[in-house]
Design a protein around this motif. Structure first.
Motif, PDB file in Angstrom:
ATOM      1  N   TYR A 197    -130.397 -16.823 -77.897  1.00 64.43           N
ATOM      2  CA  TYR A 197    -129.503 -17.819 -77.322  1.00 64.43           C
ATOM      3  C   TYR A 197    -128.522 -18.226 -78.416  1.00 64.43           C
ATOM      4  CZ  TYR A 197    -133.237 -17.875 -73.864  1.00 64.43           C
ATOM      5  OH  TYR A 197    -134.162 -17.498 -72.927  1.00 64.43           O
ATOM      6  N   THR A 240    -139.266 -17.221 -82.547  1.00 63.50           N
ATOM      7  CA  THR A 240    -140.630 -17.326 -82.021  1.00 63.50           C
ATOM      8  C   THR A 240    -141.070 -16.013 -81.396  1.00 63.50           C
ATOM      9  OG1 THR A 240    -140.079 -19.607 -81.419  1.00 63.50           O
ATOM     10  CG2 THR A 240    -142.172 -18.741 -80.616  1.00 63.50           C
ATOM     11  N   ILE A 265    -133.394 -25.050 -74.275  1.00 67.14           N
ATOM     12  CA  ILE A 265    -133.535 -23.621 -73.979  1.00 67.14           C
ATOM     13  C   ILE A 265    -134.968 -23.395 -73.515  1.00 67.14           C
ATOM     14  CG2 ILE A 265    -133.445 -21.289 -74.941  1.00 67.14           C
ATOM     15  CD1 ILE A 265    -130.756 -22.593 -75.229  1.00 67.14           C
ATOM     16  N   ARG A 296    -136.183 -30.689 -83.940  1.00 70.19           N
ATOM     17  CA  ARG A 296    -136.421 -29.855 -82.757  1.00 70.19           C
ATOM     18  C   ARG A 296    -137.922 -29.691 -82.528  1.00 70.19           C
ATOM     19  NH1 ARG A 296    -134.132 -25.862 -84.563  1.00 70.19           N
ATOM     20  NH2 ARG A 296    -132.088 -26.173 -83.600  1.00 70.19           N
ATOM     21  N   GLU A 348    -128.652 -21.090 -89.008  1.00 69.16           N
ATOM     22  CA  GLU A 348    -129.995 -21.583 -88.709  1.00 69.16           C
ATOM     23  C   GLU A 348    -130.565 -20.708 -87.602  1.00 69.16           C
ATOM     24  OE1 GLU A 348    -132.492 -25.466 -87.091  1.00 69.16           O
ATOM     25  OE2 GLU A 348    -130.315 -25.547 -87.081  1.00 69.16           O
ATOM     26  N   VAL A 408    -133.984 -20.034 -85.303  1.00 73.15           N
ATOM     27  CA  VAL A 408    -135.328 -20.429 -84.854  1.00 73.15           C
ATOM     28  C   VAL A 408    -135.921 -19.212 -84.170  1.00 73.15           C
ATOM     29  CG1 VAL A 408    -136.626 -21.965 -83.364  1.00 73.15           C
ATOM     30  CG2 VAL A 408    -134.560 -22.791 -84.522  1.00 73.15           C
ATOM     31  N   ARG A 437    -119.562 -21.121 -73.701  1.00 75.38           N
ATOM     32  CA  ARG A 437    -120.115 -21.867 -74.815  1.00 75.38           C
ATOM     33  C   ARG A 437    -121.334 -21.183 -75.425  1.00 75.38           C
ATOM     34  NH1 ARG A 437    -121.803 -27.304 -72.844  1.00 75.38           N
ATOM     35  NH2 ARG A 437    -122.468 -25.961 -71.146  1.00 75.38           N
ATOM     36  N   ARG A 438    -121.953 -20.308 -74.646  1.00 71.80           N
ATOM     37  CA  ARG A 438    -123.206 -19.720 -75.133  1.00 71.80           C
ATOM     38  C   ARG A 438    -123.368 -18.307 -74.595  1.00 71.80           C
ATOM     39  NH1 ARG A 438    -126.112 -23.111 -73.054  1.00 71.80           N
ATOM     40  NH2 ARG A 438    -126.425 -24.476 -74.845  1.00 71.80           N
ATOM     41  N   PRO A 492    -127.293 -23.621 -84.138  1.00 70.70           N
ATOM     42  CA  PRO A 492    -128.511 -22.844 -84.356  1.00 70.70           C
ATOM     43  C   PRO A 492    -128.701 -21.774 -83.292  1.00 70.70           C
ATOM     44  CG  PRO A 492    -129.031 -24.931 -83.305  1.00 70.70           C
ATOM     45  CD  PRO A 492    -127.566 -24.965 -83.608  1.00 70.70           C
ATOM     46  N   THR A 537    -134.794 -12.131 -76.786  1.00 70.03           N
ATOM     47  CA  THR A 537    -133.840 -12.895 -75.987  1.00 70.03           C
ATOM     48  C   THR A 537    -133.259 -13.940 -76.928  1.00 70.03           C
ATOM     49  OG1 THR A 537    -135.147 -12.551 -73.987  1.00 70.03           O
ATOM     50  CG2 THR A 537    -133.535 -14.332 -73.931  1.00 70.03           C
ATOM     51  N   ILE A 590    -131.417 -19.591 -81.200  1.00 68.83           N
ATOM     52  CA  ILE A 590    -132.821 -19.544 -80.773  1.00 68.83           C
ATOM     53  C   ILE A 590    -133.144 -18.105 -80.414  1.00 68.83           C
ATOM     54  CG2 ILE A 590    -134.492 -20.376 -79.080  1.00 68.83           C
ATOM     55  CD1 ILE A 590    -133.352 -22.703 -80.591  1.00 68.83           C
ATOM     56  N   ILE A 591    -134.172 -17.552 -81.030  1.00 72.13           N
ATOM     57  CA  ILE A 591    -134.559 -16.170 -80.711  1.00 72.13           C
ATOM     58  C   ILE A 591    -136.005 -16.171 -80.227  1.00 72.13           C
ATOM     59  CG2 ILE A 591    -134.848 -13.835 -81.598  1.00 72.13           C
ATOM     60  CD1 ILE A 591    -132.733 -14.555 -83.749  1.00 72.13           C
ATOM     61  N   ASP A 592    -136.165 -15.865 -78.955  1.00 74.25           N
ATOM     62  CA  ASP A 592    -137.490 -15.790 -78.371  1.00 74.25           C
ATOM     63  C   ASP A 592    -137.822 -14.305 -78.221  1.00 74.25           C
ATOM     64  OD1 ASP A 592    -139.356 -17.940 -76.701  1.00 74.25           O
ATOM     65  OD2 ASP A 592    -139.536 -15.878 -76.000  1.00 74.25           O
ATOM     66  N   VAL A 652    -145.212 -19.297 -85.079  1.00 71.03           N
ATOM     67  CA  VAL A 652    -144.209 -20.256 -84.594  1.00 71.03           C
ATOM     68  C   VAL A 652    -143.696 -21.105 -85.755  1.00 71.03           C
ATOM     69  CG1 VAL A 652    -143.753 -22.160 -82.986  1.00 71.03           C
ATOM     70  CG2 VAL A 652    -145.384 -20.352 -82.367  1.00 71.03           C
ATOM     71  N   GLY A 653    -142.409 -21.095 -85.959  1.00 74.64           N
ATOM     72  CA  GLY A 653    -141.815 -21.899 -87.020  1.00 74.64           C
ATOM     73  C   GLY A 653    -141.901 -21.278 -88.393  1.00 74.64           C
ATOM     74  N   ILE A 690    -129.876  -9.959 -74.812  1.00 75.56           N
ATOM     75  CA  ILE A 690    -131.217  -9.412 -74.608  1.00 75.56           C
ATOM     76  C   ILE A 690    -131.237  -7.966 -75.057  1.00 75.56           C
ATOM     77  CG2 ILE A 690    -132.969  -8.888 -72.868  1.00 75.56           C
ATOM     78  CD1 ILE A 690    -132.030 -11.439 -71.407  1.00 75.56           C
ATOM     79  N   ASP A 734    -137.444 -20.404 -72.403  1.00 73.20           N
ATOM     80  CA  ASP A 734    -137.686 -18.972 -72.259  1.00 73.20           C
ATOM     81  C   ASP A 734    -139.068 -18.837 -71.622  1.00 73.20           C
ATOM     82  OD1 ASP A 734    -136.391 -16.297 -73.687  1.00 73.20           O
ATOM     83  OD2 ASP A 734    -138.540 -16.146 -73.308  1.00 73.20           O
ATOM     84  N   ILE A 765    -140.710 -27.263 -80.471  1.00 76.55           N
ATOM     85  CA  ILE A 765    -140.958 -26.072 -79.655  1.00 76.55           C
ATOM     86  C   ILE A 765    -142.217 -26.387 -78.860  1.00 76.55           C
ATOM     87  CG2 ILE A 765    -141.413 -23.607 -79.684  1.00 76.55           C
ATOM     88  CD1 ILE A 765    -140.028 -23.439 -82.388  1.00 76.55           C
ATOM     89  N   HIS A 810    -138.873 -14.108 -67.468  1.00 74.62           N
ATOM     90  CA  HIS A 810    -139.114 -12.681 -67.718  1.00 74.62           C
ATOM     91  C   HIS A 810    -140.353 -12.240 -66.926  1.00 74.62           C
ATOM     92  CE1 HIS A 810    -136.973 -14.154 -71.304  1.00 74.62           C
ATOM     93  NE2 HIS A 810    -136.592 -12.925 -71.550  1.00 74.62           N
ATOM     94  N   TYR A 849    -137.378 -25.007 -76.202  1.00 77.10           N
ATOM     95  CA  TYR A 849    -136.787 -25.420 -77.467  1.00 77.10           C
ATOM     96  C   TYR A 849    -136.004 -26.697 -77.188  1.00 77.10           C
ATOM     97  CZ  TYR A 849    -138.043 -20.603 -78.595  1.00 77.10           C
ATOM     98  OH  TYR A 849    -138.734 -19.434 -78.791  1.00 77.10           O
ATOM     99  N   HIS A 904    -144.806 -27.384 -81.748  1.00 77.15           N
ATOM    100  CA  HIS A 904    -144.408 -27.290 -83.148  1.00 77.15           C
ATOM    101  C   HIS A 904    -143.190 -28.184 -83.329  1.00 77.15           C
ATOM    102  CE1 HIS A 904    -143.385 -25.582 -87.065  1.00 77.15           C
ATOM    103  NE2 HIS A 904    -142.148 -25.455 -86.623  1.00 77.15           N
ATOM    104  N   PHE A 922    -151.534 -23.127 -80.257  1.00 76.77           N
ATOM    105  CA  PHE A 922    -150.790 -22.707 -79.070  1.00 76.77           C
ATOM    106  C   PHE A 922    -151.694 -22.006 -78.072  1.00 76.77           C
ATOM    107  CE2 PHE A 922    -147.889 -22.881 -82.661  1.00 76.77           C
ATOM    108  CZ  PHE A 922    -147.018 -23.859 -82.189  1.00 76.77           C
TER     109      PHE A 922
END
Lengths: 345, 345, 345, 345
Positions: free
Chosen positions: C246, C231, B173, B304, C227, C229, C303-304, C171, C244, C173-175, C205-206, C308, B175, B306, B233, B246, B297, B280
């Motif tokens: 995923y 960021t 992924i 995983r 799960e 993640v 699948r995904r 999992p 955003t 993923i959230i950005d 991060v993390g 947003i 972003d 990042i 974006h 990711y 990270h 970062f």
């Protein structure tokens, strides 16, 4: 209820009128027009309106719209506006024109400044200059309001206390600054983000169109046409406008006279706030609101006042003032629908 | 001395090339072309160049220019670029193309992604993909460099250590975020100040043109074509680009392997800087420079990574990389003319 | 009328509460407290309030204030808030806490995430998690609302349709991206203009504190703890927040199921607006408003989903949501005082 | 090679000095000092320097540093600077002071303006006012340069042509605007992003510290001390400064005299560029560069000139000018190390 239409609603002042009118307790917004976006929903164009209105843009058709409305707000380019004004007035609809078409009293001056003949010079005499605070009676009794320019609004409200009491001599230097929405929504290299960001530049130096409007109105207030040197600058902010005016004081004026002049002028005004001597406003502090904030500095010898004022160019400098005028024309409290629209941050 | 011309010099990448090439110690900038600004001086268009050059824009005339130059930088729109590439190459001038026209190896893929037939598919095989750090030999020995897209540059440089060592699984992924100059100089509502300021919006979700370019190059590095989900974006800043990737790690990978992979990959690279684990970069820190800064990270279980990378889209993402490639093509030190161009603040 | 006080009113969420409550038709704002600005007028601190209120900051004195108010909004730092909550609750005043002190159900988790022992674990069970749209009954019937974090609000509202209908695997993923007011008013190098402008950088991060809150609430919706993640990134804008996300879809889910899930979830919600498939919101479009706008993309093979969402971190992410909860607690229409507060530009 | 140290290198002018000196072909940057960041690497503090220097901050120890350096740049707060100047001068090191400590010729005026006694009044007579273009001989022959204030630099360079030729009467109104780095790096509510963004506010109205400095130098140029009304404003941009000066012309002056005065004054100056009559500079156009761009408007009757000038406050207004002075003091070409540091975008 006042039934209203916005003629030319896709531009920035039109959008701002939607924001205000949709929540005005005495207004029913009946129609919004746009030749380029017919049938589109307002919230497609301005997603901030999601959930707030189902209105769609339609063509400007005075014959169809006139019977449905009491007032038409004209948010059109110069020249188009005077045609629309004639169309609506002759069908009995009151008009609040946000363009410059009815601001100058003299058709000759209009032609000289705006480069085209005025098509309705007879209406110039009937129209009221809509700087509400200085012109309440005329606004209340007219069918046609010429909503003032944004720079003149900021300057006239902040210099009126000096001119009304004959405290101001000339030449007056006015250094003004405006955010980019003042330039309207039309695509323009100068207002592209990468050109405007981290930038600051003057424009119209020595010859901006708002200068004659200021002189015309200052002359009415002070009894003489002062020399006004006006320099606007473009700033990297979306909204807001500021004027720093350097005004020679007439001989013998005392500091107290000046300060009390401002206090008295502002004290019963809902939208004018005099912050005091040596306290100055930030343009941030009027975002989204119909307020005009003013601070002054008088030099030790009382020879000169520095007058600093801020407004939101889209609200008090355009759409908010238009609604304030509408309130008077329809005998509603002047502040109706205009108090809760500000931003703190 | 390398005699150079910039073909299409009024846009943002062209302007940035002027900034770099005018002070490159081994370059003589012979000509700048622009069909829309013929005869205008560069410093009228970009007053920042005042006192630095007397160059004037001229028409793109390969017949006239070819004998005077060793290399042509093409800062043209897609499709126009491939025509100009043919024109200059057949006259013996080396070409560094900043458009997308020679980035994809397959003419079929090019047609699918860019919506037009490729006019010089035979050149695709001869061209070198100009991501310098990953392709030095090919760049050194070619006459035609396909300068990479800005997003692929940021992503590939920051994921290469994982792919080269087979540490990365998929789906990946990505972003990404970019300032407005990434959209070029063409007038656009979306990049008007009043629309971009205080804004953030995704674009090309699920189908951005840079995605196939990334996959093509990652496959070369890692030996398989990974699934890449890429979402860019638009940000309210003038320059700069960031990617937050990711990446699932292959089974059994240790934290140390990942960290050392980055350290080794970056340690002798003049423009790549690995900040370390859990440190970062800020996009500010590469403004005006040819650097790419990377931080990572790794989660506790090493499942995983990042990976966060920043570049200046106009420098390492376009014009700086182009000059870095030119240095290699003409046997100059890779960093020549590129080290002193950064901003601290 | 609801008699309200804002405890800790000089910070950004306190200021935003003033903006909303001063014009809420059913609220009398009785007191605003601030230990550092006692006796100062609100409009000295925030000149945007000029002419709108004469309130002055006073000390937080529960003994004195409790008899005068029905509800206390706590806009205090973590840890201070739980003390104040106890003080007001035991004096019969309802509490809406904008801090994190009552958001996590487990005192152990609170201690782990916020680094201090919870002083009122018995209240955790009584408190309602104030994500109004998902928790109306509990909010209506409680004396203590834990107003959600800004990031969890944005994420949970936009993922709820997938979780409620068991369409989401992990999992996830959230950005996410936020403007600088999210960091509060405390002086900070990172949020100085010259450091934040033209910048973009990740943080936490993390290990961001809002991640456990998201997982806790997603588990309630979906029946399992996914799960996540997460960021977040700091952006150069004053207000606004975007996520955003995923999200892997569970096997066999159809595009129609996903789209209809969003349509149904949002259709009767006053503040949630689903823009549709492949239509995405800009963070600009919720400035000043209590809206949450959502757009989605589903890949070809289902699948995904990429989800947003945008909110104004100070309104729907804090003060607006708090007022929405108050409306429910006191049996007023949920939208009261919250519809006319948006910005179009 | 000139061996140099920056005393106080963590602030904004110190950082900008690093940017310039690290790439100056005749300079070896030997030491950077900072009491608060001892042992830290410069690139930790300013990651833009990654890969460009291994320097670490150390304590300011004149005894240790003096033998290693030829020149010390003092980027210290007022008062600390004069102490350091004494320390280095008595050890035979030349000093370029970027503070205000040696700008005013009169110790009495210094005390009045800066609120403390001058500790080295005997050095005031020996120091040269480092506005290079107006003072080359003095700068070349001194051991102590007082680098001018940023506002005085912008104003004096743009008014010098009028004063040197006795074309200017008074009072002179100077309306100036500056980005936030002018306020330095110290934490400040006013320069927090959320307070400065979308803002504009005046400060020091009627009494800014740079006004006496301007009058002092204008008097040297024009033979009389003019009345100067100076109003600076804070703008939402990181770098850059502009002055709009309204200057009455002496009787009988012709437009040609004024225009030619500017042409002649600027024509052989490497860093001054007169854009012409009615062509005005944008503050963007000097970002990162040592240039000063000037445009003028003269009214029809030749009674008043409006003079608009821009500089980068951190370069020509501070660190760039300091290096320009260093070049003269050590007999290098004035432009050495200063030409390639600009930004086009």
């Amino acid at each position: 209820m006042i039934r209203a239409a916005i003629i030319g609603a896709t531009g920035y002042t039109g959008a701002e009128l939607m924001r205000i009118l949709l929540f005005h307790p005495a207004v029913e917004l009946v129609a919004i027009t746009s030749e380029s976006s017919i049938e589109q929903r307002a919230c497609q164009h301005y997603p901030a309106l999601s959930g707030l209105t189902d209105l769609r843009f339609e063509a400007n058709n005075p014959e169809k719209l006139a019977p449905q409305i009491d007032v038409a707000f004209l948010a059109l380019p110069h020249a188009e506006a005077m045609e629309a004004a004639v169309d609506y007035l002759q069908r009995g609809v009151r008009v609040i024109d946000l363009s410059a078409d009815f601001r100058l009293n003299s058709p000759q001056l209009y032609e000289q400044v705006y480069g085209r003949k005025h098509i309705a010079p007879q209406l110039l005499a009937k129209s009221a200059y809509g700087l509400t605070e200085l012109n309440r009676e005329a606004v209340t009794n007219t069918d046609l309001v010429a909503n003032p320019g944004c720079y003149p609004t900021c300057v006239l409200l902040s210099l009126a206390p000096l001119f009304q009491q004959q405290l101001a001599a000339d030449p007056i230097i006015i250094d003004a600054k405006s955010g980019v929405t003042g330039a309207g929504k039309k695509l323009n290299t100068r207002t592209q983000f990468a050109e405007a960001n981290e930038g600051l530049s003057p424009y119209g130096v020595g010859g901006h169109r708002h200068q004659p409007e200021m002189v015309q109105e200052l002359a009415k207030l002070g009894g003489y046409a002062p020399e006004v040197v006006f320099t606007p600058h473009l700033l990297p902010l979306s909204r807001g406008m500021q004027s720093t005016s350097y005004v020679p004081l007439t001989a013998g004026v005392s500091r107290q006279q000046v300060v009390e002049g401002y206090q008295q002028f502002c004290e019963n005004e809902p939208f004018l706030h005099f912050l005091g001597e040596d306290i100055f406003p930030n343009v941030r502090d009027v975002r989204g609101s119909n307020n005009c904030l003013v601070g002054i500095h008088v030099d030790k010898e009382c020879r000169r006042a520095i007058v600093i004022a801020v407004i939101d160019n889209l609200v008090k400098g355009a759409s908010g003032a238009a609604v304030q005028n509408m309130n008077l024309m329809f005998n509603y409290p002047e502040e109706e629908g205009l108090r809760g629209i500000f931003q703190v941050l």
